[in-house]
Design an enzyme around this catalytic site. Structure first.
Site, mmCIF file in Angstrom:
data_model
loop_
_atom_site.group_PDB
_atom_site.id
_atom_site.type_symbol
_atom_site.label_atom_id
_atom_site.label_comp_id
_atom_site.label_asym_id
_atom_site.label_seq_id
_atom_site.Cartn_x
_atom_site.Cartn_y
_atom_site.Cartn_z
ATOM 1 N N HIS A 37 32.256 -39.917 -88.530
ATOM 2 C CA HIS A 37 32.288 -38.585 -89.148
ATOM 3 C C HIS A 37 33.537 -37.840 -88.685
ATOM 4 O O HIS A 37 34.237 -38.276 -87.765
ATOM 5 C CB HIS A 37 31.124 -37.720 -88.652
ATOM 6 C CG HIS A 37 29.763 -38.233 -88.881
ATOM 7 N ND1 HIS A 37 28.955 -37.755 -89.882
ATOM 8 C CD2 HIS A 37 29.024 -39.161 -88.214
ATOM 9 C CE1 HIS A 37 27.778 -38.352 -89.820
ATOM 10 N NE2 HIS A 37 27.793 -39.213 -88.826
ATOM 11 N N GLU A 119 31.588 -38.517 -84.087
ATOM 12 C CA GLU A 119 32.389 -37.489 -84.750
ATOM 13 C C GLU A 119 33.809 -37.484 -84.183
ATOM 14 O O GLU A 119 33.992 -37.438 -82.968
ATOM 15 C CB GLU A 119 31.799 -36.090 -84.486
ATOM 16 C CG GLU A 119 30.389 -35.875 -84.986
ATOM 17 C CD GLU A 119 30.324 -35.380 -86.427
ATOM 18 O OE1 GLU A 119 31.397 -35.194 -87.053
ATOM 19 O OE2 GLU A 119 29.192 -35.181 -86.911
ATOM 20 N N HIS A 158 30.621 -41.461 -93.123
ATOM 21 C CA HIS A 158 29.533 -40.635 -93.652
ATOM 22 C C HIS A 158 29.619 -40.581 -95.180
ATOM 23 O O HIS A 158 28.612 -40.613 -95.873
ATOM 24 C CB HIS A 158 29.645 -39.226 -93.046
ATOM 25 C CG HIS A 158 28.388 -38.432 -93.134
ATOM 26 N ND1 HIS A 158 28.339 -37.117 -92.765
ATOM 27 C CD2 HIS A 158 27.130 -38.759 -93.553
ATOM 28 C CE1 HIS A 158 27.098 -36.661 -92.962
ATOM 29 N NE2 HIS A 158 26.355 -37.635 -93.431
ATOM 30 N N ASP A 168 33.477 -37.083 -95.301
ATOM 31 C CA ASP A 168 34.104 -37.423 -94.023
ATOM 32 C C ASP A 168 33.882 -38.889 -93.651
ATOM 33 O O ASP A 168 32.906 -39.472 -94.093
ATOM 34 C CB ASP A 168 33.581 -36.495 -92.908
ATOM 35 C CG ASP A 168 32.071 -36.603 -92.692
ATOM 36 O OD1 ASP A 168 31.323 -36.601 -93.685
ATOM 37 O OD2 ASP A 168 31.641 -36.721 -91.534
HETATM 38 ZN ZN LIG Z 1 29.545 -36.359 -91.293
#
Ligand SMILES: [Zn+2]
Length: 182
Positions: A37, A119, A158, A168
């Site tokens: 992400h 992330e 994602h 993303d």
């Molecule tokens: Zn995401």
């Protein structure tokens, strides 16, 4: 990342933050998907405390106009990789973090049940830093080693498991640069 290790489903070199946003994975579910992400709060602002605040359930949604839709949102990811390659962990890998939302991988719904979410601090339209790739590659290798049900063909963005809803890590993420180092 030099001598990072995984103990009790935590990376020893990561800065550990214990997010309250997690729960148990369903019984008998293997970890077999890695989801990449990106996040920044406000979007495009790096090094702010707000990503951590969001994942810790402490975000002041009045701190910036963009944060209004985040009010009361309970989300997390297992790890965050900052622009300078600093690694933070919010949820141990054996627990279910709340990163994917409504999602589907190869016909299987609720990807949070069986995935790990990482992330990258960034936006889906800008390039990521070399330090971030370096850190991400190190973490990924560690995860592949530690969780044999994961493999390099089971890594997605994602955007791939929530198409039309999420974008993303986006066009700024160089998949071949990443995958070629694994
Ligand atoms: Zn995401």
């Amino acid at each position: 990342m030099k001598s990072e290790q995984l103990k009790n489903h935590k990376i020893t070199d990561a800065i550990q933050h214990a997010s309250p946003h997690f729960d148990e994975r369903p019984n008998g579910v293997d970890i077999n998907l890695l989801v990449i992400h990106c996040i920044s709060l406000p979007e495009g602002d790096y090094g702010t405390p707000y990503v951590k605040d969001l994942f810790m359930g402490e975000l002041d949604s009045s701190a910036h106009p963009d944060f209004a839709p985040l009010h009361g949102l309970r989300v997390s990811a297992h790890c965050v990789i900052r622009r300078d390659g600093t690694l933070e962990q919010y949820v141990p890998f054996d627990k279910r973090a709340w990163h994917a939302g409504q999602s589907r991988y190869c016909g299987r719904k609720r990807c949070n049940d069986f995935s790990i979410g990482i992330e990258l601090e960034g936006t889906d339209k800008t390039a990521y830093t070399d330090k971030q790739y370096e850190c991400l590659v190190g973490v990924t290798k560690l995860l592949l080693e530690h969780y044999p049900t994961l493999n390099r063909h089971r890594i997605v963005g994602h955007e791939h498991i929530a198409p039309g809803r999420k974008t993303d890590p986006g066009i700024g993420f160089d998949w071949s640069k990443y995958l070629n180092q694994l």
